[in-house]
Design a protein around this motif. Structure first.
Motif, PDB file in Angstrom:
ATOM      1  N   ARG A  60      13.434  64.867  23.992  1.00 45.46           N
ATOM      2  CA  ARG A  60      14.422  65.070  25.059  1.00 45.46           C
ATOM      3  C   ARG A  60      14.812  63.735  25.689  1.00 45.46           C
ATOM      4  N   SER A  61      14.693  62.659  24.884  1.00 42.67           N
ATOM      5  CA  SER A  61      14.932  61.304  25.403  1.00 42.67           C
ATOM      6  C   SER A  61      15.869  60.510  24.504  1.00 42.67           C
ATOM      7  N   LEU A  62      16.470  59.487  25.071  1.00 42.72           N
ATOM      8  CA  LEU A  62      17.307  58.527  24.354  1.00 42.72           C
ATOM      9  C   LEU A  62      16.717  57.127  24.541  1.00 42.72           C
ATOM     10  N   LEU A  63      16.921  56.265  23.558  1.00 43.88           N
ATOM     11  CA  LEU A  63      16.445  54.877  23.641  1.00 43.88           C
ATOM     12  C   LEU A  63      17.619  53.923  23.781  1.00 43.88           C
ATOM     13  N   GLY A  64      17.475  52.925  24.622  1.00 42.54           N
ATOM     14  CA  GLY A  64      18.436  51.821  24.658  1.00 42.54           C
ATOM     15  C   GLY A  64      17.926  50.710  23.755  1.00 42.54           C
ATOM     16  N   THR A  65      18.777  50.202  22.861  1.00 48.69           N
ATOM     17  CA  THR A  65      18.302  49.124  21.981  1.00 48.69           C
ATOM     18  C   THR A  65      19.396  48.098  21.714  1.00 48.69           C
ATOM     19  N   ASN A  66      18.932  46.984  21.253  1.00 51.45           N
ATOM     20  CA  ASN A  66      19.751  45.993  20.577  1.00 51.45           C
ATOM     21  C   ASN A  66      20.114  46.587  19.211  1.00 51.45           C
ATOM     22  N   ALA A  67      21.389  46.500  18.817  1.00 53.07           N
ATOM     23  CA  ALA A  67      21.857  47.181  17.608  1.00 53.07           C
ATOM     24  C   ALA A  67      21.192  46.646  16.337  1.00 53.07           C
ATOM     25  N   CYS A  68      21.078  45.324  16.189  1.00 48.99           N
ATOM     26  CA  CYS A  68      20.505  44.763  14.967  1.00 48.99           C
ATOM     27  C   CYS A  68      19.030  45.106  14.842  1.00 48.99           C
ATOM     28  N   MET A  69      18.291  45.037  15.941  1.00 49.20           N
ATOM     29  CA  MET A  69      16.865  45.368  15.902  1.00 49.20           C
ATOM     30  C   MET A  69      16.674  46.818  15.468  1.00 49.20           C
ATOM     31  N   TYR A  70      17.561  47.695  15.920  1.00 47.32           N
ATOM     32  CA  TYR A  70      17.509  49.098  15.493  1.00 47.32           C
ATOM     33  C   TYR A  70      17.830  49.212  14.003  1.00 47.32           C
ATOM     34  N   ALA A  71      18.914  48.590  13.581  1.00 43.85           N
ATOM     35  CA  ALA A  71      19.354  48.717  12.188  1.00 43.85           C
ATOM     36  C   ALA A  71      18.313  48.151  11.227  1.00 43.85           C
ATOM     37  N   ASP A  72      17.635  47.073  11.637  1.00 42.91           N
ATOM     38  CA  ASP A  72      16.631  46.439  10.762  1.00 42.91           C
ATOM     39  C   ASP A  72      15.253  47.086  10.910  1.00 42.91           C
ATOM     40  N   ASN A  73      15.146  48.120  11.723  1.00 43.94           N
ATOM     41  CA  ASN A  73      13.849  48.764  12.015  1.00 43.94           C
ATOM     42  C   ASN A  73      12.819  47.721  12.433  1.00 43.94           C
ATOM     43  N   TYR A  74      13.268  46.782  13.239  1.00 42.08           N
ATOM     44  CA  TYR A  74      12.429  45.666  13.683  1.00 42.08           C
ATOM     45  C   TYR A  74      11.223  46.186  14.470  1.00 42.08           C
ATOM     46  N   HIS A  75      10.026  45.837  14.034  1.00 37.36           N
ATOM     47  CA  HIS A  75       8.776  46.300  14.663  1.00 37.36           C
ATOM     48  C   HIS A  75       8.675  47.837  14.741  1.00 37.36           C
ATOM     49  N   GLY A  76       9.511  48.560  13.958  1.00 37.45           N
ATOM     50  CA  GLY A  76       9.411  50.023  13.961  1.00 37.45           C
ATOM     51  C   GLY A  76      10.320  50.721  14.955  1.00 37.45           C
ATOM     52  N   ILE A  77      11.320  50.000  15.492  1.00 35.99           N
ATOM     53  CA  ILE A  77      12.192  50.597  16.509  1.00 35.99           C
ATOM     54  C   ILE A  77      12.933  51.828  15.965  1.00 35.99           C
ATOM     55  N   ARG A  78      13.387  51.747  14.708  1.00 39.09           N
ATOM     56  CA  ARG A  78      14.108  52.903  14.171  1.00 39.09           C
ATOM     57  C   ARG A  78      13.157  54.081  13.948  1.00 39.09           C
ATOM     58  N   ASP A  79      11.914  53.787  13.568  1.00 36.36           N
ATOM     59  CA  ASP A  79      10.926  54.860  13.416  1.00 36.36           C
ATOM     60  C   ASP A  79      10.721  55.584  14.751  1.00 36.36           C
ATOM     61  N   LEU A  80      10.631  54.800  15.817  1.00 42.30           N
ATOM     62  CA  LEU A  80      10.495  55.418  17.147  1.00 42.30           C
ATOM     63  C   LEU A  80      11.749  56.213  17.487  1.00 42.30           C
ATOM     64  N   ALA A  81      12.916  55.619  17.213  1.00 43.82           N
ATOM     65  CA  ALA A  81      14.186  56.278  17.553  1.00 43.82           C
ATOM     66  C   ALA A  81      14.297  57.643  16.880  1.00 43.82           C
ATOM     67  N   LYS A  82      13.741  57.755  15.667  1.00 43.87           N
ATOM     68  CA  LYS A  82      13.815  59.030  14.935  1.00 43.87           C
ATOM     69  C   LYS A  82      13.054  60.155  15.627  1.00 43.87           C
ATOM     70  N   GLN A  83      12.122  59.804  16.494  1.00 43.78           N
ATOM     71  CA  GLN A  83      11.384  60.831  17.252  1.00 43.78           C
ATOM     72  C   GLN A  83      12.203  61.310  18.454  1.00 43.78           C
ATOM     73  N   THR A  84      13.273  60.580  18.781  1.00 44.80           N
ATOM     74  CA  THR A  84      14.051  60.868  19.988  1.00 44.80           C
ATOM     75  C   THR A  84      15.412  61.469  19.620  1.00 44.80           C
ATOM     76  N   LEU A  85      16.232  61.714  20.618  1.00 45.73           N
ATOM     77  CA  LEU A  85      17.579  62.240  20.386  1.00 45.73           C
ATOM     78  C   LEU A  85      18.552  61.153  19.935  1.00 45.73           C
ATOM     79  N   GLY A  86      18.067  59.915  19.855  1.00 43.55           N
ATOM     80  CA  GLY A  86      18.930  58.860  19.331  1.00 43.55           C
ATOM     81  C   GLY A  86      18.911  57.605  20.176  1.00 43.55           C
ATOM     82  N   VAL A  87      19.748  56.650  19.767  1.00 40.90           N
ATOM     83  CA  VAL A  87      19.817  55.388  20.491  1.00 40.90           C
ATOM     84  C   VAL A  87      21.180  55.229  21.164  1.00 40.90           C
TER      85      VAL A  87
END
Lengths: 252, 252
Positions: free
Chosen positions: A149-176
């Protein structure tokens, strides 16, 4: 301290009026390190306005600011950390979605922070001995919400590159969401609109949110879990302290 | 047509008041197809409100709407296309950054469109014989801007996966913004704040912007360059007509 806090609110609103009065006229854009690292005459003029007001009222105080390499160490004496326009690209391209930020430290201890979303006229401020408010209305402390039931704010490139697992975390949420400004993004974290914010930013980008967030149950750490250094550009996360263990399952 | 256009502006603002008056009370969230495809009681109630007003004034007219599978074909008779809450996830999580959208067609010809950013109280409307305005102030037609002074609005996953070359295009610009709502994103394209918008959306998500954008020099196409079908969910781009050739160098 109360007078100083009041003073900070006055000058940040004044700086907002200054920017609004000038932004429809000519804005001169310069590239700093590369084509997408931009600065304008208004970044510089707004910083000068803030510094002159601070030096006028508090001549002994020091400044750590984005433009012109003004870098008094945060942990020595009274230090004002200034970001005259956070989200300069948004400011240039959109004329919107930017913020002015001020943080105030004494001997390395954060006393208060301010994030002013100029175009929406929303002033987030507080921390230290002051409650964190938006335009005078107190913000509640972080309230538990599941990832789905949450959204993440991110830097776009860090999300796209799954930097440190950011995209993995984002997949647990409603999106970025990608807003292109640390100030407006971290303000949304504190308002409960984003679960956290992940980016690669400088001390003037995070100092205000660091102080305010502490009061509301948020923590600011590097992506490998260390305290930020208030000195260099680092990859950081600004998240609820209560979610740290759960977030660390994804952010390695 | 002028009366109908006036009527549409009245009911969209009324629907905005309705949502604002209800949103701080209990919102019931349901999952549609998966955990991140959500609908609330207010999506449904707002759609019912709009349909009842339309049917009351124009009993012969037809509706194509997001909720409850109301799908009168766009090209047959008078058709109102309704999206009661566009950006439902933002609405649920943030209480902000969502829009109501209405588009009106006669025999497949778009007559006007409306996008109402409820929390900012910004009503973008026009198209067909009407100038496109935001809160009554006319928006200018698209003005040439180079990629390196522009931002792109995108769906986050399509950007991260470089779907059809979106990330390649983004690298030519100052970056991407992810707002999580087609309505507010396409309104920003028309306001000159984003160069274009790339996403995977339904007819009710794009119908209003399609009509309004045409008037201002924007075109709505699938990513492989075909007209949208006003029937199914498609991957689309909403971009300046004048930039199409340049954009096609990256979007394959």
């Amino acid at each position: 301290m109360k007078n100083k806090y009041q003073f900070a609110q006055e000058i940040i609103r004044e700086a907002g009026h200054f920017i609004k009065s000038k932004m429809d006229h000519y804005i001169h854009v310069e590239e700093k390190t590369q084509f997408d690292d931009l600065v304008t005459n208004l970044d510089k003029e707004t910083q000068e306005l803030l510094i002159s007001k601070i030096k006028n009222c508090y001549p002994e105080d020091n400044v750590f600011a984005e433009e012109d390499d003004i870098r008094h160490p945060i942990n020595q004496g009274n230090v004002w950390v200034l970001d005259p326009i956070d989200g300069t690209v948004n400011f240039i391209v959109q004329g919107d979605h930017f913020a002015i930020m001020i943080a105030y430290f004494e001997a390395g201890v954060g006393k208060f922070g301010l994030i002013y979303d100029v175009m929406r006229n929303l002033l987030y401020c507080g921390g230290g001995e002051f409650p964190v408010c938006v335009n005078g209305r107190p913000l509640p402390e972080y309230e538990e919400k599941p990832f789905n039931r949450s959204l993440l704010g991110t830097n776009a490139c860090m999300y796209a590159d799954n930097y440190h697992g950011i995209r993995d975390l984002a997949k647990q949420t409603l999106g970025v969401r990608v807003y292109g400004g640390a100030g407006i993004s971290m303000a949304q974290v504190m308002a409960g609109q984003l679960l956290g914010y992940f980016s690669h930013i400088q001390p003037w980008d995070y100092a205000a949110a660091y102080i305010m967030g502490k009061k509301l149950g948020y923590t600011l750490l590097t992506l490998d879990g260390h305290p930020v250094d208030f000195n260099s550009r680092q990859t950081i996360m600004f998240i609820p302290q209560a979610k740290l263990t759960e977030i660390k399952k994804y952010i390695k």
